[in-house]
Structure formats: structure tokens, C-alpha cells
Design a protein around this motif. Structure first.
Motif, PDB file in Angstrom:
ATOM      1  N   ALA A 148       0.826  -1.211   0.000  1.00 21.86           N
ATOM      2  CA  ALA A 148       0.000   0.000   0.000  1.00 21.86           C
ATOM      3  C   ALA A 148       0.859   1.259   0.000  1.00 21.86           C
ATOM      4  O   ALA A 148       0.532   2.246  -0.686  1.00 21.86           O
ATOM      5  CB  ALA A 148      -0.923  -0.012   1.220  1.00 21.86           C
ATOM      6  N   SER A 149       1.962   1.233   0.727  1.00 20.09           N
ATOM      7  CA  SER A 149       2.828   2.419   0.799  1.00 20.09           C
ATOM      8  C   SER A 149       3.573   2.649  -0.507  1.00 20.09           C
ATOM      9  O   SER A 149       3.718   3.793  -0.962  1.00 20.09           O
ATOM     10  CB  SER A 149       3.823   2.265   1.962  1.00 20.09           C
ATOM     11  N   TYR A 150       4.062   1.569  -1.124  1.00 22.94           N
ATOM     12  CA  TYR A 150       4.716   1.715  -2.431  1.00 22.94           C
ATOM     13  C   TYR A 150       3.726   2.304  -3.442  1.00 22.94           C
ATOM     14  O   TYR A 150       4.059   3.203  -4.223  1.00 22.94           O
ATOM     15  CB  TYR A 150       5.213   0.363  -2.943  1.00 22.94           C
ATOM     16  N   VAL A 151       2.492   1.804  -3.429  1.00 22.26           N
ATOM     17  CA  VAL A 151       1.468   2.292  -4.350  1.00 22.26           C
ATOM     18  C   VAL A 151       1.164   3.753  -4.082  1.00 22.26           C
ATOM     19  O   VAL A 151       1.034   4.562  -5.023  1.00 22.26           O
ATOM     20  CB  VAL A 151       0.183   1.442  -4.233  1.00 22.26           C
ATOM     21  N   GLU A 152       1.074   4.128  -2.806  1.00 24.01           N
ATOM     22  CA  GLU A 152       0.735   5.511  -2.467  1.00 24.01           C
ATOM     23  C   GLU A 152       1.835   6.478  -2.917  1.00 24.01           C
ATOM     24  O   GLU A 152       1.540   7.596  -3.336  1.00 24.01           O
ATOM     25  CB  GLU A 152       0.487   5.639  -0.967  1.00 24.01           C
ATOM     26  N   CYS A 153       3.090   6.036  -2.837  1.00 22.66           N
ATOM     27  CA  CYS A 153       4.200   6.886  -3.316  1.00 22.66           C
ATOM     28  C   CYS A 153       3.987   7.263  -4.783  1.00 22.66           C
ATOM     29  O   CYS A 153       4.078   8.436  -5.158  1.00 22.66           O
ATOM     30  CB  CYS A 153       5.529   6.145  -3.165  1.00 22.66           C
ATOM     31  N   GLU A 161       1.205  15.558  -6.300  1.00 19.39           N
ATOM     32  CA  GLU A 161       1.276  15.960  -4.898  1.00 19.39           C
ATOM     33  C   GLU A 161       2.639  15.673  -4.280  1.00 19.39           C
ATOM     34  O   GLU A 161       2.886  16.049  -3.134  1.00 19.39           O
ATOM     35  CB  GLU A 161       0.183  15.240  -4.106  1.00 19.39           C
ATOM     36  N   ALA A 162       3.515  14.985  -4.987  1.00 18.67           N
ATOM     37  CA  ALA A 162       4.844  14.654  -4.461  1.00 18.67           C
ATOM     38  C   ALA A 162       5.785  14.413  -5.632  1.00 18.67           C
ATOM     39  O   ALA A 162       5.366  14.330  -6.789  1.00 18.67           O
ATOM     40  CB  ALA A 162       4.780  13.424  -3.553  1.00 18.67           C
ATOM     41  N   LYS A 163       7.073  14.300  -5.300  1.00 15.75           N
ATOM     42  CA  LYS A 163       8.091  14.007  -6.303  1.00 15.75           C
ATOM     43  C   LYS A 163       9.031  12.947  -5.759  1.00 15.75           C
ATOM     44  O   LYS A 163       9.097  12.701  -4.546  1.00 15.75           O
ATOM     45  CB  LYS A 163       8.890  15.263  -6.664  1.00 15.75           C
ATOM     46  N   PHE A 164       9.773  12.327  -6.661  1.00 18.41           N
ATOM     47  CA  PHE A 164      10.847  11.438  -6.250  1.00 18.41           C
ATOM     48  C   PHE A 164      12.114  12.285  -6.040  1.00 18.41           C
ATOM     49  O   PHE A 164      12.098  13.496  -6.234  1.00 18.41           O
ATOM     50  CB  PHE A 164      11.098  10.362  -7.316  1.00 18.41           C
ATOM     51  N   ASP A 165      13.193  11.626  -5.640  1.00 17.93           N
ATOM     52  CA  ASP A 165      14.466  12.342  -5.485  1.00 17.93           C
ATOM     53  C   ASP A 165      14.879  13.018  -6.787  1.00 17.93           C
ATOM     54  O   ASP A 165      14.469  12.605  -7.874  1.00 17.93           O
ATOM     55  CB  ASP A 165      15.568  11.360  -5.057  1.00 17.93           C
ATOM     56  N   PHE A 166      15.718  14.017  -6.665  1.00 18.96           N
ATOM     57  CA  PHE A 166      16.270  14.760  -7.803  1.00 18.96           C
ATOM     58  C   PHE A 166      15.164  15.434  -8.616  1.00 18.96           C
ATOM     59  O   PHE A 166      15.267  15.588  -9.829  1.00 18.96           O
ATOM     60  CB  PHE A 166      17.110  13.841  -8.702  1.00 18.96           C
ATOM     61  N   ASP A 167      14.088  15.801  -7.917  1.00 19.13           N
ATOM     62  CA  ASP A 167      12.998  16.565  -8.517  1.00 19.13           C
ATOM     63  C   ASP A 167      12.303  15.810  -9.652  1.00 19.13           C
ATOM     64  O   ASP A 167      11.744  16.422 -10.558  1.00 19.13           O
ATOM     65  CB  ASP A 167      13.527  17.915  -9.026  1.00 19.13           C
ATOM     66  N   GLU A 168      12.331  14.484  -9.589  1.00 19.43           N
ATOM     67  CA  GLU A 168      11.695  13.667 -10.615  1.00 19.43           C
ATOM     68  C   GLU A 168      10.186  13.624 -10.371  1.00 19.43           C
ATOM     69  O   GLU A 168       9.726  13.191  -9.316  1.00 19.43           O
ATOM     70  CB  GLU A 168      12.269  12.244 -10.584  1.00 19.43           C
ATOM     71  N   SER A 169       9.408  14.053 -11.377  1.00 22.17           N
ATOM     72  CA  SER A 169       7.954  14.127 -11.206  1.00 22.17           C
ATOM     73  C   SER A 169       7.191  13.191 -12.152  1.00 22.17           C
ATOM     74  O   SER A 169       5.963  13.249 -12.210  1.00 22.17           O
ATOM     75  CB  SER A 169       7.469  15.565 -11.440  1.00 22.17           C
ATOM     76  N   ASN A 170       7.914  12.341 -12.868  1.00 25.09           N
ATOM     77  CA  ASN A 170       7.269  11.428 -13.814  1.00 25.09           C
ATOM     78  C   ASN A 170       6.890  10.131 -13.100  1.00 25.09           C
ATOM     79  O   ASN A 170       7.764   9.409 -12.604  1.00 25.09           O
ATOM     80  CB  ASN A 170       8.207  11.127 -14.982  1.00 25.09           C
ATOM     81  N   PRO A 171       5.602   9.788 -13.026  1.00 24.53           N
ATOM     82  CA  PRO A 171       5.200   8.541 -12.356  1.00 24.53           C
ATOM     83  C   PRO A 171       5.591   7.285 -13.132  1.00 24.53           C
ATOM     84  O   PRO A 171       5.393   6.176 -12.645  1.00 24.53           O
ATOM     85  CB  PRO A 171       3.673   8.677 -12.266  1.00 24.53           C
ATOM     86  N   ALA A 172       6.139   7.475 -14.350  1.00 19.94           N
ATOM     87  CA  ALA A 172       6.631   6.329 -15.130  1.00 19.94           C
ATOM     88  C   ALA A 172       8.155   6.327 -15.177  1.00 19.94           C
ATOM     89  O   ALA A 172       8.758   5.779 -16.087  1.00 19.94           O
ATOM     90  CB  ALA A 172       6.068   6.367 -16.549  1.00 19.94           C
ATOM     91  N   GLN A 209      -1.144   3.935 -19.070  1.00 24.88           N
ATOM     92  CA  GLN A 209      -1.970   4.751 -19.961  1.00 24.88           C
ATOM     93  C   GLN A 209      -1.424   6.160 -20.075  1.00 24.88           C
ATOM     94  O   GLN A 209      -1.423   6.757 -21.165  1.00 24.88           O
ATOM     95  CB  GLN A 209      -3.410   4.785 -19.447  1.00 24.88           C
ATOM     96  N   LEU A 210      -0.939   6.703 -18.953  1.00 26.39           N
ATOM     97  CA  LEU A 210      -0.349   8.045 -18.975  1.00 26.39           C
ATOM     98  C   LEU A 210       0.860   8.095 -19.903  1.00 26.39           C
ATOM     99  O   LEU A 210       1.019   9.030 -20.693  1.00 26.39           O
ATOM    100  CB  LEU A 210       0.056   8.466 -17.563  1.00 26.39           C
ATOM    101  N   ALA A 211       1.730   7.074 -19.814  1.00 17.63           N
ATOM    102  CA  ALA A 211       2.918   7.025 -20.673  1.00 17.63           C
ATOM    103  C   ALA A 211       2.509   6.966 -22.141  1.00 17.63           C
ATOM    104  O   ALA A 211       3.096   7.645 -22.994  1.00 17.63           O
ATOM    105  CB  ALA A 211       3.795   5.835 -20.307  1.00 17.63           C
ATOM    106  N   LEU A 212       1.480   6.170 -22.449  1.00 18.38           N
ATOM    107  CA  LEU A 212       1.013   6.064 -23.824  1.00 18.38           C
ATOM    108  C   LEU A 212       0.411   7.386 -24.295  1.00 18.38           C
ATOM    109  O   LEU A 212       0.739   7.873 -25.390  1.00 18.38           O
ATOM    110  CB  LEU A 212      -0.027   4.944 -23.932  1.00 18.38           C
ATOM    111  N   GLY A 219       9.102   6.196 -20.567  1.00 21.16           N
ATOM    112  CA  GLY A 219       8.222   5.852 -19.462  1.00 21.16           C
ATOM    113  C   GLY A 219       7.597   4.483 -19.638  1.00 21.16           C
ATOM    114  O   GLY A 219       7.491   3.692 -18.691  1.00 21.16           O
ATOM    115  N   PHE A 220       7.193   4.160 -20.884  1.00 16.55           N
ATOM    116  CA  PHE A 220       6.586   2.852 -21.130  1.00 16.55           C
ATOM    117  C   PHE A 220       7.632   1.743 -21.068  1.00 16.55           C
ATOM    118  O   PHE A 220       7.300   0.604 -20.724  1.00 16.55           O
ATOM    119  CB  PHE A 220       5.869   2.831 -22.478  1.00 16.55           C
ATOM    120  N   ILE A 221       8.867   2.072 -21.385  1.00 12.97           N
ATOM    121  CA  ILE A 221       9.947   1.088 -21.227  1.00 12.97           C
ATOM    122  C   ILE A 221      10.065   0.697 -19.754  1.00 12.97           C
ATOM    123  O   ILE A 221      10.348  -0.458 -19.411  1.00 12.97           O
ATOM    124  CB  ILE A 221      11.283   1.657 -21.743  1.00 12.97           C
ATOM    125  N   HIS A 222       9.833   1.664 -18.860  1.00 11.17           N
ATOM    126  CA  HIS A 222       9.910   1.379 -17.423  1.00 11.17           C
ATOM    127  C   HIS A 222       8.684   0.632 -16.915  1.00 11.17           C
ATOM    128  O   HIS A 222       8.804  -0.350 -16.185  1.00 11.17           O
ATOM    129  CB  HIS A 222      10.049   2.692 -16.635  1.00 11.17           C
TER     130      HIS A 222
END
Length: 624
Positions: A148-153, A161-172, A209-212, A219-222
Motif C-alpha cells: 500500500a505504501s509503495y502504491v501511495e508513493c 502531490e509529491a516528487k521522487f528524489d532529484f525533482d523527478e515528477s514522472n510517475p513512469a 496509460q499516462l505514458a502512452l 516511461g513505457f519502457i519502465h
């Protein structure tokens, strides 16, 4: 008990004793692990380190103990696709390592499982819950919390509403794929069809779907492989999405990205039992190698490398005989040009920084640049100069006139170096033995003063994954087709300081890679025996019978160093000792083994320097 004994038995929170729950509930600890707008591991690692320093300064012993336990967990190296060891030591050096989950006692794990709901930092909550479940598979609550926590991230990043490290904002992006990969492994272990995992399946579908929709090929490669392996979409839907993105003009001449997408489409069609469309996509994937070759008219070696990759990729596909023959003809026409240009192997890079400046030289640098600095931190010494130095040093010395025996770890004599005859020409075996003894000091200095410091910076500032290093292996003409993953895993282990695994993966590849570059330049290294069987040239023969062709491809200094380290019985005899299982555990962290592993990776990177910007760009796309 002596002071030394007390120091040896130093109490370590979370290892030698369990820290109670109330210590984790102190304000200094709660503040360090509170929620932030960054849902990634580097962020929490830095915050806990700062909190530890503050607790030490304030003399808060209980908070410090709790923070040190959490600091250990934050330091684990995350390997999400490893079902057995998803959390590994951050560093291994001289037989010692940084913390791993197995260090935690069972009573500490129970306490951490109670703490999980109170952890505000989502990425760290996922990590702690994951560790608790990993060490106690009966703890289903922790497993569900981890997923659940991995999914919520990823969901928070998807919603902006959040970003990954290094200002990464792409969910893919890479970190999202890592979290979702690990979440699916836990979910499958617990029962993939459980309703609790509906949000996991939904976020995979939404990000795909977002990547497509965003025409985001990378993103779709990931995310695409996660979707495919878990059948979140219909198989044909995944295949068609990968096809659309592979043909997108947005990727332009990015052949590696297009290749990954065509291969993904091919796998998806194959899973759907549609062999015709699968083969069609795999042919398209193979053609990207030919496109890579076409784009590199400046280098015959690189063209041959990519053309050979194309031929090998087409080989298992029906109906490709004519195309393979055409590519082979093209390869044969290019091969003669290799001899004229392989001086690229002797590319000179001025790495003359003082030993104490090695860390400063790479600190704050991008990952690809730091990797290049590591693998180019030394040049092979001039063999003629080494010879002159040892002969001059031997005059007037008594040691050189006596014979010397070299023994293996079991005390058996493997080499006898005869003493120098002061009235006659020098014995070549004795000279080479002395050269090795002389050069061992240089190798030790390189390992201690450059390789180790640069790797320390890499551990602190970057996450070096196998996927990050694959572009380098795929681009190097020294790496044979279908050996890229082995080289990449070995290189990742080497960067992480795990010399034992790195040596076992990298060092045996040297001999085959030497045969491969000779074959790529048109030199046949096999011979046919009287009974009709064929025999490949082993390392000693490659460095003997095929030395002249090798010298056309590599500088003499490098060939001589390979001979001295791997083949000469009076030297470390790395190949013999490793291949016959004679190395003891501790020997894998010796300067000679570390340097030898580095040397093979140094040869890998050399021919890529003329087009390094392209390699670095793809490494950065895949890295963090």
C-alpha cells in the motif's frame, strides 16, 4: 575485560540489542521520519543522518539509538527485482560490509512492525514494512502495508502531490518502476488476486496509460514490462501500445529506446500466442542494431559490433536468412577497416590528479561522468620503461641474482624465477617476475588512492544499477553479443565493492572477449584437430600465437599488462587461481584482484570514448 575487548564488543543498536518502541516515538525521531513532499530513499537517508548528528550533539541517547536503527535501514541498497535479497549492503570492502536486514534481531523486527503506521515518510514506511515482511513472511499486515505504501508513493507523484528524489515528477520514471516492481513481487507472494491489491493493479494501468497518452516511450519502457509480466492489461493491448510508441517520431534516432519497445511488443505478442506479430516486432527490434551501425560511419569497429548484434538477433527468427546474409556481407566489407582505426583503444585521458584529490574529482558529478572517471583513472604502464627501471634497479643489488620461488595458497611451487646472470643477457622470466614485483606497488596505489575513493563517492551520491550500466556494455565492441547483462551485473557488483561476485562474473569474460574482437577484425582463432574437432584458442595462445593481431587492436602496454596479470605464472596468475578455485575468500579483496577486475572494465570503456556523449546520455536516462 580489557579496553580492546570492550571495544570489540561494542553495543550496536538494533544489532546487539533491541531498541524499545518508546525510543522511536520521541520527538526527534518522529520529526526525522515525518511526511514530506519527496517520496524516495535518498531524501530519508539524508534526513536521518542529520537527525543522528543533532542527537549526538544534544546527548539524546534514546533518540540516538532509535535513529541509528532507522539509519541502518535507510542505508540498504534497494534491488527491487531480486526476490531473495531486495535489500543488500550499500558497500562491501575488504571482506566487511554495511548493514543488511538479517542483522536485525527478531524482537527488533516486532517493534519495527508496530512502528510502521507511525512513519509519516511514505517511501520509508514502505521500506520498513517491507523489511519486516521479508524477515517474517507470516506478518501479512506488514506485507500489505508495504504494498500500500509503495502504491501511495507513485499515486502521489501521479497526482502531482509529491516528487521522487532529484525533482523527478514522472510517475513512469525509474524510481516508480522500482517501487511497483517490488510491490508486485510482494503481492504475488501473498496472493495476486486479493482485493487489497486492486490499487496496485490500478496504478500500473493508470501509469501505463499516462505514458502512452503522453507519447513517453522511455516511461513505457519502465512501466510496460511490469504491466506485461503481471497481465494488468490484455496482452495484445500492451503489445499495441509498445508498437505505437516504438514508431513515434518523438524518439527520433534513439535506437536503443525503439529497440526496447519493439522487444517488449514482441514478448507481449508471444505471450498472447501470436507468433507472426511477435516475429514481426522482433525483426523491427533487430533492425535497430542495423540502424545503429548506419549511424556510426565514423567507426568500423562499432559498425561491426552493431551489425553482429543485428545478425544474432535475427538468427532465431524464421524467414530472415536473406537479411542475415546481406548484413553479413556488409559486415565482411567493413571488417578490413578495423585495423586502421582501432587506435581508439589507446585513447589518452589525462588522469593525473593527486591521490588525495580522487574523491573531489568526482564529487557532485553526474553518474555517467563518475563511472567514466572510475574506469579511466589509470593508464597501463609502458612495458619498455618498466623493463628499463627494473634492470637498472637490479644492478648493484643482491636480491636479483638469487632465484625465487612463487607458491600458491596451498604452498605448492607454481613458478621459479632464476636469478640474473651478471655476465650474460638477462633471463626473461626473471625480468618479468621483477617487473610484476615492481608494478604491484603501482597497482596497490591505484586501488587504494583512486579506485576505492571514487567508488566511495559513487556509493554516497548515486544508485548504480545493472540497468544503468547496460548501455555501456551494449555500446562496447569489447563485449560480445548476449554477454552484456553478465558484464553489467559484474560491473555493478564492482562499483558496489563486492569484489568476490564481481571477479567471478567479469574476469572469466576476458578470454572470450579477446577472441571476439579478433574475430570481429577477421582473425580466426579456432583450429581444427586431426580428429575433426574444433578447438578455441585459450588465453595463453591468444597472447602468444595471436599477439601480433592483438597489437593491431590494442596498445602494447595493455596487452603486456593482461599477460602479466592473467597469464604469467610468476605474477598474480589471476586466471589460473580463479578458474581452478584456488583463491581464498580474503584474496578477492586483494589489490591485484580489484585492479584486474577494474582493468577488464577499463578495456570495456576504452572503445566507447569516441562516442561517449551518446553512451552517457542513455546511462543517465536509465540511472538515478
Amino acid at each position: 575485560m580489557t579496553h580492546a575487548e570492550r571495544a570489540e564488543k561494542r553495543e550496536i543498536p538494533g544489532v546487539t540489542f533491541a531498541v524499545p518502541l518508546d525510543a522511536f516515538q520521541r520527538e526527534a525521531v518522529k520529526s526525522a521520519i515525518a511526511a514530506t513532499a519527496v517520496v524516495d530513499s535518498t531524501d530519508i537517508y539524508g534526513r536521518i543522518r542529520e537527525a543522528i548528528a543533532a542527537a549526538k550533539a544534544a546527548g539524546e541517547a534514546d533518540s540516538l539509538s532509535a535513529l541509528e536503527v532507522l539509519g541502518q535501514i535507510s542505508s540498504y541498497h534497494f534491488v527491487p527485482d531480486d526476490r531473495i535479497e531486495p535489500f543488500r549492503p550499500l558497500a562491501i570492502m575488504h571482506g566487511r560490509r554495511s548493514p543488511i536486514p538479517a542483522d536485525l534481531p527478531s524482537d527488533q523486527i516486532t517493534i519495527l512492525a508496530e512502528l510502521v503506521p507511525e512513519i509519516g515518510h511514505l517511501a520509508f514506511r514502505a521500506r520498513v514494512a517491507d523489511v519486516c515482511w521479508l524477515l517474517n513472511k507470516k506478518d501479512a499486515v506488514s506485507g500489505l502495508r508495504a504494498v500500500a505504501s509503495y502504491v501511495e508513493c507513485v499515486t502521489l507523484v501521479l497526482n502531482g502531490e509529491a516528487k521522487f528524489d532529484f525533482d523527478e515528477s514522472n510517475p513512469a520514471s525509474v524510481p516508480a518502476a522500482e517501487y511497483l516492481t517490488r510491490a508486485t513481487i510482494i503481492a504475488r507472494s501473498m496472493g495476486w488476486k486479493r482485493s487489497e491489491f486492486d490499487p496496485l493493479r490500478k496504478i500500473i494501468a493508470d501509469v501505463s496509460q499516462l505514458a502512452l497518452d503522453a507519447d513517453d516511450g522511455w516511461g513505457f519502457i519502465h512501466i510496460g514490462p511490469i504491466n506485461l509480466s503481471n497481465h494488468v492489461w490484455e496482452l495484445v493491448q500492451t503489445a499495441q501500445a509498445a508498437e505505437i510508441l516504438a514508431a513515434s517520431a518523438k524518439l527520433g534516432g534513439n535506437h536503443p529506446a525503439r529497440r526496447s519497445l519493439w522487444e517488449l511488443a514482441g514478448r507481449a505478442y508471444l505471450s498472447a500466442k501470436d507468433a507472426e506479430n511477435s516475429n514481426r516486432c522482433l525483426v523491427e527490434a533487430a533492425e535497430t542494431y542495423a540502424a545503429d551501425a548506419e549511424a556510426r560511419q565514423d567507426s568500423a569497429a562499432v559498425q561491426v559490433h552493431f551489425l553482429n548484434d543485428a545478425i544474432q538477433a535475427l538468427r532465431p527468427i524464421p524467414g530472415t536468412v536473406d537479411r542475415r546474409r546481406a548484413l553479413q556481407d556488409r559486415l565482411s566489407a567493413i571488417q578490413p577497416r578495423i585495423m586502421d582505426e582501432m587506435s581508439s583503444f589507446s585513447h589518452q585521458t589525462n588522469i593525473t590528479e593527486l591521490v588525495e584529490a580522487a574523491e573531489a574529482d568526482v564529487r557532485g558529478k553526474p553518474l555517467a561522468q563518475a563511472i567514466r572517471k572510475l574506469l579511466m583513472c589509470e593508464d597501463s604502464p609502458d612495458p619498455d620503461k618498466l623493463r628499463d627501471q627494473v634492470l637498472k634497479a637490479s644492478h648493484g643489488g643482491l636480491a636479483a641474482i638469487f632465484s625465487t620461488s612463487v607458491s600458491d595458497s596451498q604452498g605448492r611451487t607454481r613458478f621459479i624465477a632464476p636469478g640474473l646472470d651478471l655476465n650474460g643477457p638477462p633471463d626473461e622470466n626473471q625480468v618479468r617476475f621483477m617487473i610484476n614485483q615492481h608494478d604491484r606497488i603501482r597497482r596497490s596505489l591505484v586501488v587504494a588512492g583512486r579506485i576505492h575513493p571514487i567508488r566511495r563517492v559513487l556509493w554516497e551520491e548515486h544508485s548504480v544499477s545493472v540497468d544503468t550500466l547496460l548501455p555501456l556494455m551494449r555500446a562496447s565492441p569489447f563485449v560480445p553479443p548476449r554477454h552484456e547483462y553478465t558484464f553489467a551485473i559484474g560491473a555493478a557488483k564492482f562499483v558496489g565493492g563486492d569484489e568476490l561476485e564481481a571477479a567471478h562474473l567479469i574476469l572469466p569474460q576476458l578470454e572470450n572477449s579477446l577472441r571476439y574482437i579478433l574475430s570481429s577484425s577477421g582473425v580466426e582463432t579456432n583450429r581444427i584437430n586431426q580428429d575433426g574437432t574444433q578447438e578455441e584458442a585459450m588465453l595463453s595462445r591468444l597472447l602468444g600465437d595471436f599477439r601480433e593481431p592483438l597489437l593491431q587492436l590494442m596498445p602494447a602496454a595493455l596487452v603486456e599488462e593482461i599477460d602479466l596479470l592473467f597469464n604469467f605464472r610468476g605474477g598474480p596468475a589471476i586466471r589460473h587461481e580463479l578458474a581452478h578455485g584456488k583463491m581464498t575468500d580474503g584474496e578477492f579483496w586483494s589489490p591485484d584482484v580489484t585492479y584486474s577486475t577494474w582493468l577488464v572494465l577499463h578495456i570495456v570503456i576504452l572503445p566507447t570514448l569516441s562516442f561517449w556523449d551518446d553512451v552517457a546520455a542513455e546511462m543517465m536516462r536509465r540511472g538515478r
